[in-house]
Design a protein around this motif. Sequence first.
Motif, PDB file in Angstrom:
ATOM      1  N   GLY A   1       0.782  -1.220   0.000  1.00 43.01           N
ATOM      2  CA  GLY A   1       0.000   0.000   0.000  1.00 43.01           C
ATOM      3  C   GLY A   1       0.820   1.279   0.000  1.00 43.01           C
ATOM      4  N   GLU A   2       2.130   1.190   0.165  1.00 47.76           N
ATOM      5  CA  GLU A   2       2.986   2.382   0.171  1.00 47.76           C
ATOM      6  C   GLU A   2       3.338   2.773  -1.265  1.00 47.76           C
ATOM      7  OE1 GLU A   2       3.729   4.232   2.877  1.00 47.76           O
ATOM      8  OE2 GLU A   2       2.462   2.817   3.961  1.00 47.76           O
ATOM      9  N   SER A   3       3.639   4.050  -1.447  1.00 44.80           N
ATOM     10  CA  SER A   3       3.998   4.530  -2.787  1.00 44.80           C
ATOM     11  C   SER A   3       4.937   5.733  -2.683  1.00 44.80           C
ATOM     12  CB  SER A   3       2.743   4.921  -3.572  1.00 44.80           C
ATOM     13  OG  SER A   3       2.098   6.022  -2.961  1.00 44.80           O
ATOM     14  N   ILE A   4       5.605   5.993  -3.777  1.00 47.49           N
ATOM     15  CA  ILE A   4       6.440   7.189  -3.933  1.00 47.49           C
ATOM     16  C   ILE A   4       5.830   7.949  -5.097  1.00 47.49           C
ATOM     17  CG2 ILE A   4       8.732   8.083  -4.462  1.00 47.49           C
ATOM     18  CD1 ILE A   4       9.875   5.465  -3.247  1.00 47.49           C
ATOM     19  N   SER A   5       5.330   9.151  -4.806  1.00 44.08           N
ATOM     20  CA  SER A   5       4.591   9.942  -5.791  1.00 44.08           C
ATOM     21  C   SER A   5       5.448  10.281  -6.995  1.00 44.08           C
ATOM     22  CB  SER A   5       4.076  11.227  -5.147  1.00 44.08           C
ATOM     23  OG  SER A   5       3.175  10.921  -4.120  1.00 44.08           O
ATOM     24  N   ASN A   6       4.793  10.874  -7.984  1.00 44.76           N
ATOM     25  CA  ASN A   6       5.463  11.225  -9.235  1.00 44.76           C
ATOM     26  C   ASN A   6       6.803  11.910  -9.003  1.00 44.76           C
ATOM     27  OD1 ASN A   6       3.598  10.205 -11.048  1.00 44.76           O
ATOM     28  ND2 ASN A   6       2.372  12.065 -11.023  1.00 44.76           N
ATOM     29  N   GLU A   7       7.817  11.377  -9.662  1.00 44.41           N
ATOM     30  CA  GLU A   7       9.154  11.955  -9.605  1.00 44.41           C
ATOM     31  C   GLU A   7       9.852  11.659 -10.924  1.00 44.41           C
ATOM     32  OE1 GLU A   7      11.213  10.071  -6.346  1.00 44.41           O
ATOM     33  OE2 GLU A   7      11.395   8.190  -7.402  1.00 44.41           O
ATOM     34  N   GLN A   8      10.975  12.335 -11.138  1.00 44.25           N
ATOM     35  CA  GLN A   8      11.797  12.078 -12.316  1.00 44.25           C
ATOM     36  C   GLN A   8      13.238  12.422 -11.979  1.00 44.25           C
ATOM     37  OE1 GLN A   8      10.081  14.422 -15.431  1.00 44.25           O
ATOM     38  NE2 GLN A   8      10.812  16.356 -14.635  1.00 44.25           N
ATOM     39  N   SER A   9      14.141  11.930 -12.796  1.00 40.76           N
ATOM     40  CA  SER A   9      15.562  12.155 -12.578  1.00 40.76           C
ATOM     41  C   SER A   9      16.213  12.544 -13.894  1.00 40.76           C
ATOM     42  CB  SER A   9      16.208  10.870 -12.042  1.00 40.76           C
ATOM     43  OG  SER A   9      17.612  11.019 -11.947  1.00 40.76           O
ATOM     44  N   THR A  10      17.305  13.275 -13.801  1.00 37.48           N
ATOM     45  CA  THR A  10      18.071  13.600 -15.005  1.00 37.48           C
ATOM     46  C   THR A  10      18.918  12.410 -15.441  1.00 37.48           C
ATOM     47  OG1 THR A  10      19.851  14.519 -13.657  1.00 37.48           O
ATOM     48  CG2 THR A  10      18.175  16.065 -14.450  1.00 37.48           C
ATOM     49  N   LEU A  11      18.940  11.350 -14.621  1.00 33.12           N
ATOM     50  CA  LEU A  11      19.675  10.129 -14.939  1.00 33.12           C
ATOM     51  C   LEU A  11      18.700   9.010 -15.279  1.00 33.12           C
ATOM     52  CD1 LEU A  11      22.225  10.226 -11.970  1.00 33.12           C
ATOM     53  CD2 LEU A  11      22.636  10.908 -14.335  1.00 33.12           C
ATOM     54  N   THR A  12      19.163   8.009 -16.002  1.00 32.12           N
ATOM     55  CA  THR A  12      18.372   6.816 -16.262  1.00 32.12           C
ATOM     56  C   THR A  12      18.278   6.014 -14.971  1.00 32.12           C
ATOM     57  OG1 THR A  12      19.020   6.726 -18.578  1.00 32.12           O
ATOM     58  CG2 THR A  12      18.296   4.658 -17.589  1.00 32.12           C
ATOM     59  N   ARG A  13      17.099   5.525 -14.643  1.00 29.66           N
ATOM     60  CA  ARG A  13      16.900   4.729 -13.427  1.00 29.66           C
ATOM     61  C   ARG A  13      16.647   3.280 -13.790  1.00 29.66           C
ATOM     62  NH1 ARG A  13      13.294   8.521  -9.388  1.00 29.66           N
ATOM     63  NH2 ARG A  13      15.083   9.732  -8.674  1.00 29.66           N
ATOM     64  N   LEU A  14      17.309   2.406 -13.049  1.00 25.78           N
ATOM     65  CA  LEU A  14      17.076   0.976 -13.173  1.00 25.78           C
ATOM     66  C   LEU A  14      16.473   0.489 -11.864  1.00 25.78           C
ATOM     67  CD1 LEU A  14      19.788   1.714 -14.862  1.00 25.78           C
ATOM     68  CD2 LEU A  14      19.876  -0.736 -15.160  1.00 25.78           C
TER      69      LEU A  14
ATOM     70  N   GLY B   1      13.394 -10.576  -9.630  1.00 24.91           N
ATOM     71  CA  GLY B   1      14.386 -10.992 -10.620  1.00 24.91           C
ATOM     72  C   GLY B   1      14.357 -10.192 -11.909  1.00 24.91           C
ATOM     73  N   GLU B   2      13.388  -9.297 -12.053  1.00 27.96           N
ATOM     74  CA  GLU B   2      13.293  -8.485 -13.266  1.00 27.96           C
ATOM     75  C   GLU B   2      13.858  -7.085 -13.032  1.00 27.96           C
ATOM     76  OE1 GLU B   2       9.387 -10.386 -15.460  1.00 27.96           O
ATOM     77  OE2 GLU B   2       9.079  -8.643 -14.188  1.00 27.96           O
ATOM     78  N   VAL B   3      14.290  -6.453 -14.130  1.00 26.80           N
ATOM     79  CA  VAL B   3      14.820  -5.091 -14.100  1.00 26.80           C
ATOM     80  C   VAL B   3      13.996  -4.240 -15.062  1.00 26.80           C
ATOM     81  CG1 VAL B   3      16.807  -3.614 -14.629  1.00 26.80           C
ATOM     82  CG2 VAL B   3      17.160  -5.853 -13.557  1.00 26.80           C
ATOM     83  N   LEU B   4      13.579  -3.071 -14.585  1.00 25.03           N
ATOM     84  CA  LEU B   4      12.874  -2.114 -15.427  1.00 25.03           C
ATOM     85  C   LEU B   4      13.773  -0.900 -15.610  1.00 25.03           C
ATOM     86  CD1 LEU B   4      10.281  -1.056 -16.857  1.00 25.03           C
ATOM     87  CD2 LEU B   4       9.627  -0.089 -14.629  1.00 25.03           C
ATOM     88  N   VAL B   5      13.915  -0.429 -16.848  1.00 27.53           N
ATOM     89  CA  VAL B   5      14.724   0.749 -17.160  1.00 27.53           C
ATOM     90  C   VAL B   5      13.785   1.913 -17.455  1.00 27.53           C
ATOM     91  CG1 VAL B   5      16.469   1.720 -18.696  1.00 27.53           C
ATOM     92  CG2 VAL B   5      16.544  -0.724 -18.108  1.00 27.53           C
ATOM     93  N   ILE B   6      13.941   2.995 -16.702  1.00 24.95           N
ATOM     94  CA  ILE B   6      13.164   4.217 -16.919  1.00 24.95           C
ATOM     95  C   ILE B   6      14.122   5.280 -17.457  1.00 24.95           C
ATOM     96  CG2 ILE B   6      11.794   6.039 -15.830  1.00 24.95           C
ATOM     97  CD1 ILE B   6      10.310   3.430 -15.851  1.00 24.95           C
ATOM     98  N   PRO B   7      13.902   5.735 -18.692  1.00 26.52           N
ATOM     99  CA  PRO B   7      14.804   6.741 -19.268  1.00 26.52           C
ATOM    100  C   PRO B   7      14.832   8.037 -18.448  1.00 26.52           C
ATOM    101  CG  PRO B   7      13.373   5.774 -20.943  1.00 26.52           C
ATOM    102  CD  PRO B   7      12.853   5.319 -19.612  1.00 26.52           C
ATOM    103  N   ALA B   8      15.933   8.749 -18.549  1.00 26.68           N
ATOM    104  CA  ALA B   8      16.084  10.037 -17.868  1.00 26.68           C
ATOM    105  C   ALA B   8      14.915  10.957 -18.218  1.00 26.68           C
ATOM    106  CB  ALA B   8      17.406  10.682 -18.270  1.00 26.68           C
ATOM    107  N   ASN B   9      14.540  11.788 -17.256  1.00 20.82           N
ATOM    108  CA  ASN B   9      13.497  12.798 -17.426  1.00 20.82           C
ATOM    109  C   ASN B   9      12.101  12.230 -17.674  1.00 20.82           C
ATOM    110  OD1 ASN B   9      15.398  14.996 -17.136  1.00 20.82           O
ATOM    111  ND2 ASN B   9      16.115  14.414 -19.171  1.00 20.82           N
ATOM    112  N   THR B  10      11.867  10.982 -17.273  1.00 20.75           N
ATOM    113  CA  THR B  10      10.556  10.356 -17.411  1.00 20.75           C
ATOM    114  C   THR B  10       9.835  10.418 -16.071  1.00 20.75           C
ATOM    115  OG1 THR B  10      11.374   8.831 -19.110  1.00 20.75           O
ATOM    116  CG2 THR B  10       9.318   8.231 -18.000  1.00 20.75           C
ATOM    117  N   LEU B  11       8.683  11.055 -16.039  1.00 20.82           N
ATOM    118  CA  LEU B  11       7.875  11.147 -14.837  1.00 20.82           C
ATOM    119  C   LEU B  11       7.321   9.757 -14.517  1.00 20.82           C
ATOM    120  CD1 LEU B  11       6.865  13.307 -12.837  1.00 20.82           C
ATOM    121  CD2 LEU B  11       4.800  13.481 -14.243  1.00 20.82           C
TER     122      LEU B  11
END
Length: 104
Positions: free
Chosen positions: A43-56, A77-87
């Motif tokens: 039930g916990e969450s981290i609200s909308n955020e973005q980074s200037t770096l790619t996040r894995l 066991g899975e990895v998700l890649v979020i491109p830089a500057n993606t909300l």
Amino acid sequence: MIVPQLIKLVDEIQYRDHQIASKSFTHKLGIVLPFVLYALDAGESISNEQSTLTRLFEVVDGTLTVVTDHPIQVQTGEVLVIPANTLHEIRADQRCKFVQLETK
């Protein structure tokens, strides 16, 4: 001097009822880029955020939901890649432990 280390990530952090726990490994590993382990209670969450770096995001226990344009479920066991500057938003519909690594 940094020596080889074996770290069992799932054991490095404990769940806390109704909380988000985090532990940074950046200093311990002698690296520059952020490397953080999280434990989210259901039930916990981290609200909308973005980074200037790619996040894995690598899930080490449970299932993590990451919402960009649509929800993406990341299993153990899975990895998700979020491109830089993606909300994006992070949600734990069930208890979840994951690593967030940022890179250029």
